[in-house]
Design a protein around this motif. Sequence first.
Motif, mmCIF file in Angstrom:
data_model
loop_
_atom_site.group_PDB
_atom_site.id
_atom_site.type_symbol
_atom_site.label_atom_id
_atom_site.label_comp_id
_atom_site.label_asym_id
_atom_site.label_seq_id
_atom_site.Cartn_x
_atom_site.Cartn_y
_atom_site.Cartn_z
ATOM 1 N N LEU A 143 0.840 -1.198 0.000
ATOM 2 C CA LEU A 143 0.000 0.000 0.000
ATOM 3 C C LEU A 143 0.879 1.253 0.000
ATOM 4 N N ASP A 144 0.609 2.150 -0.922
ATOM 5 C CA ASP A 144 1.451 3.322 -1.169
ATOM 6 C C ASP A 144 0.999 4.490 -0.302
ATOM 7 N N ILE A 145 1.905 5.006 0.549
ATOM 8 C CA ILE A 145 1.566 6.098 1.453
ATOM 9 C C ILE A 145 1.243 7.377 0.683
ATOM 10 N N VAL A 146 1.885 7.589 -0.476
ATOM 11 C CA VAL A 146 1.608 8.790 -1.274
ATOM 12 C C VAL A 146 0.182 8.748 -1.820
ATOM 13 N N LEU A 147 -0.196 7.590 -2.387
ATOM 14 C CA LEU A 147 -1.561 7.433 -2.893
ATOM 15 C C LEU A 147 -2.570 7.499 -1.749
ATOM 16 N N LEU A 148 -2.217 6.909 -0.612
ATOM 17 C CA LEU A 148 -3.102 6.934 0.550
ATOM 18 C C LEU A 148 -3.351 8.371 1.002
ATOM 19 N N SER A 149 -2.303 9.197 1.026
ATOM 20 C CA SER A 149 -2.455 10.598 1.428
ATOM 21 C C SER A 149 -3.363 11.344 0.455
ATOM 22 N N GLN A 150 -3.205 11.078 -0.830
ATOM 23 C CA GLN A 150 -4.078 11.693 -1.825
ATOM 24 C C GLN A 150 -5.529 11.271 -1.601
ATOM 25 N N GLN B 17 -20.794 24.704 15.696
ATOM 26 C CA GLN B 17 -19.990 23.938 14.725
ATOM 27 C C GLN B 17 -19.936 24.673 13.397
ATOM 28 N N VAL B 18 -18.788 24.540 12.759
ATOM 29 C CA VAL B 18 -18.541 25.230 11.495
ATOM 30 C C VAL B 18 -17.894 24.249 10.519
ATOM 31 N N ASN B 19 -18.344 24.293 9.261
ATOM 32 C CA ASN B 19 -17.700 23.517 8.207
ATOM 33 C C ASN B 19 -16.531 24.318 7.656
ATOM 34 N N ALA B 20 -15.314 23.833 7.872
ATOM 35 C CA ALA B 20 -14.105 24.536 7.450
ATOM 36 C C ALA B 20 -13.711 24.155 6.031
ATOM 37 N N LEU B 21 -12.804 24.935 5.472
ATOM 38 C CA LEU B 21 -12.185 24.580 4.200
ATOM 39 C C LEU B 21 -11.174 23.456 4.435
ATOM 40 N N PRO B 22 -10.804 22.725 3.392
ATOM 41 C CA PRO B 22 -9.797 21.673 3.562
ATOM 42 C C PRO B 22 -8.460 22.249 4.030
ATOM 43 N N ASP B 23 -7.767 21.515 4.917
ATOM 44 C CA ASP B 23 -6.440 21.907 5.367
ATOM 45 C C ASP B 23 -5.404 21.537 4.308
ATOM 46 N N GLU B 24 -4.306 22.280 4.302
ATOM 47 C CA GLU B 24 -3.201 21.929 3.407
ATOM 48 C C GLU B 24 -2.530 20.637 3.862
ATOM 49 N N ALA B 25 -2.353 20.511 5.181
ATOM 50 C CA ALA B 25 -1.724 19.301 5.728
ATOM 51 C C ALA B 25 -2.738 18.164 5.772
ATOM 52 N N VAL B 26 -2.311 16.997 5.337
ATOM 53 C CA VAL B 26 -3.181 15.817 5.341
ATOM 54 C C VAL B 26 -2.885 14.996 6.598
ATOM 55 N N PRO B 27 -3.904 14.642 7.377
ATOM 56 C CA PRO B 27 -3.681 13.921 8.643
ATOM 57 C C PRO B 27 -3.364 12.447 8.429
ATOM 58 N N CYS B 28 -2.335 12.172 7.651
ATOM 59 C CA CYS B 28 -1.987 10.802 7.275
ATOM 60 C C CYS B 28 -0.495 10.594 7.495
ATOM 61 N N THR B 29 -0.115 9.595 8.288
ATOM 62 C CA THR B 29 1.293 9.348 8.596
ATOM 63 C C THR B 29 1.642 7.880 8.370
ATOM 64 N N ARG B 30 2.941 7.638 8.154
ATOM 65 C CA ARG B 30 3.442 6.278 8.017
ATOM 66 C C ARG B 30 4.290 5.965 9.238
ATOM 67 N N VAL B 31 4.047 4.806 9.843
ATOM 68 C CA VAL B 31 4.780 4.384 11.031
ATOM 69 C C VAL B 31 5.548 3.113 10.675
ATOM 70 N N ASP B 32 6.880 3.190 10.718
ATOM 71 C CA ASP B 32 7.734 2.058 10.320
ATOM 72 C C ASP B 32 8.021 1.171 11.524
ATOM 73 N N LEU B 33 7.414 -0.015 11.528
ATOM 74 C CA LEU B 33 7.636 -0.992 12.594
ATOM 75 C C LEU B 33 8.326 -2.239 12.032
ATOM 76 N N LEU C 107 -0.568 4.555 8.636
ATOM 77 C CA LEU C 107 -0.220 3.319 7.932
ATOM 78 C C LEU C 107 0.975 2.688 8.640
ATOM 79 N N PHE C 108 0.796 1.493 9.186
ATOM 80 C CA PHE C 108 1.848 0.789 9.918
ATOM 81 C C PHE C 108 2.539 -0.193 8.988
ATOM 82 N N ASP C 109 3.819 0.018 8.747
ATOM 83 C CA ASP C 109 4.628 -0.871 7.912
ATOM 84 C C ASP C 109 5.223 -1.963 8.803
#
Length: 583
Positions: free
Chosen positions: A143-150, A175-191, A226-228
């Motif tokens: 599973l590709d972390i770049v594609l996953l982030s997209q 509550q407020v509906n915000a615009l999308p953030d630039e940062a994507v809340p997706c990380t890779r954890v190498d185990l 994503l846990f590797d």
Amino acid sequence: GKVDRRALPAPDTSRPELAGGLVAARTPIEEVLAGIWADTLGLEQVGIHDNFFELGGDSILSIQIVARANQAGLNLTPKQLFGHQTIAELTLVAGINSVLQAEQGLVTGEVVLTPIQRWFFEQEFAEPHYWNQAMLLEVPPALDIVLLSQLVQQLLVHHDALRLRFLRSASGWQQVNALPDEAVPCTRVDLSLLSETEQEPAIEATAAKLQASLNLSKGPLVRVALFDLGRNQPSRLLFVIHHLVVDGVSWRILLEDLQTGYQQLSCGLAMKLPPKTTSFQGWAQRLSEYAQSTMLGQELDYWLAESRFWVAPLPRDYPQGKDANTVASARNVAVSLSSLETRALLQEVPQAYNTQINDVLLTALAQVFVQWLGTRYVLVDLEGHGREEILPGVDLSRTVGWFTTLFPVLLELRETDPPGLALKSVKEQLRGIPNRGIGYGLLRYLKEDAAITEKLRRLPQAEVSFNYLGQFDQVLSPDLMFQIAKESSGPEHSRLGSRRHLLEVNALVAGGQLQLDWTYSSNLHQQATIESLAQGFLTALRSLIAHCQSPEAGGYTPSDFPLTQMSQDALDTAFTSIEFEEG
């Protein structure tokens, strides 16, 4: 509890034995609907005269069928599916409704708090940012972390509720509906360098940190990791979402989009999801307007009935105060039916009395509590999916958000009632709830009438909750890329929090088996007490299944003939006369 699906037998996909033989689809529309039904219900084939509920259908599956039918160019609603329960009947009304036009662009701006969200903030949890739902998936090692982030970024753009923010002011929460953030809340954890025995606690420790990391005001209220675990080992994919913006039906939508979106991106295609349905923002606004209607006001007498005061408190093993019911003290007892029993529950039981699964599960629950309490009244907070058809021009079949309804149901049952009578009685009591209970929250939280709010607040509060989450075998079938992982996704609620109910009973079907979790506080109850209740529930459920399979079972109830307004006694007399004349 965590279900190891690989240890369970594969679900049976053969068509159940129904009263009539299999009649294949004859027209293109029937063929489309038969394919959708078979796929959603996990069956190899479906006939056009087969009854949806006798095939194992339920209200949550009806939402999925509607979503898929709409994508295929057929306009249907869950209400039509409930009123026309075979494909032959449904074909006659399919496509009659005009196509609903939902906003396809970004939805932003202020959003009215819905009743369930107001209930959440009313609880005043010690750490309201830490009250999540999560899912840990086993995924291919490549599973590709770049594609996953997209993919995650596109999900946040497409599903507007995932971008909600919650702000506290002097006047309360907003509550407020915000615009999308630039940062994507997706990380890779190498185990990958850890041994297999070290990887599991490492996954769970990281998951626990992520569960506690959400921020209601700054967002986003989503975390993906994503846990590797090594080149030849399947990876793990963790999704953590705050409960304020997601529910059980939403997870089904997200899992489907996760599968579809990743396949598109990995093939070098642009990600294209099905069209949006009515926005959570639009739904919340329409609810707020409906709450002021005279139509809703007509439900008030039902919710304020005097009999609601005739309830006994649940027995406790330890006489602790209210503060003792903490998340830290929560324990769980898990029980299940066999695959054979589950198949009978889903596909054979409905044929006897024209019931749905909640009728049967709540009958068994009432039977157990009536015996435990020594009274014929049981007060239960019932959770529903909340996507009720009370407003014209609304389609929520593919909308992500927290739509859940939570409403008190007073069940009356005698301990001596035989199974058939008990089942018919509970079925009719549930059919008597106006609009599947959505009105209670609207009256209590959105009506803008302080007197009504106070009357409802002063009612006896249920100490047990029940939630049937539906069937998950078709959502996570073995041939899909994503499967439920065996490891824990971490604690979803802050240990500093308090629990609203003394007992929470959650049910779902996974691996072809009905699974039930009974959650309690060890400060208030012994494990043996809850185990006894859970086993008593299974015994009652098995008794109901056996009865419905017996030759003497069967019959109708007044809700089967809504235009006649006959009592149960009058209906029984009428059918007895018909049987006598025919005999």
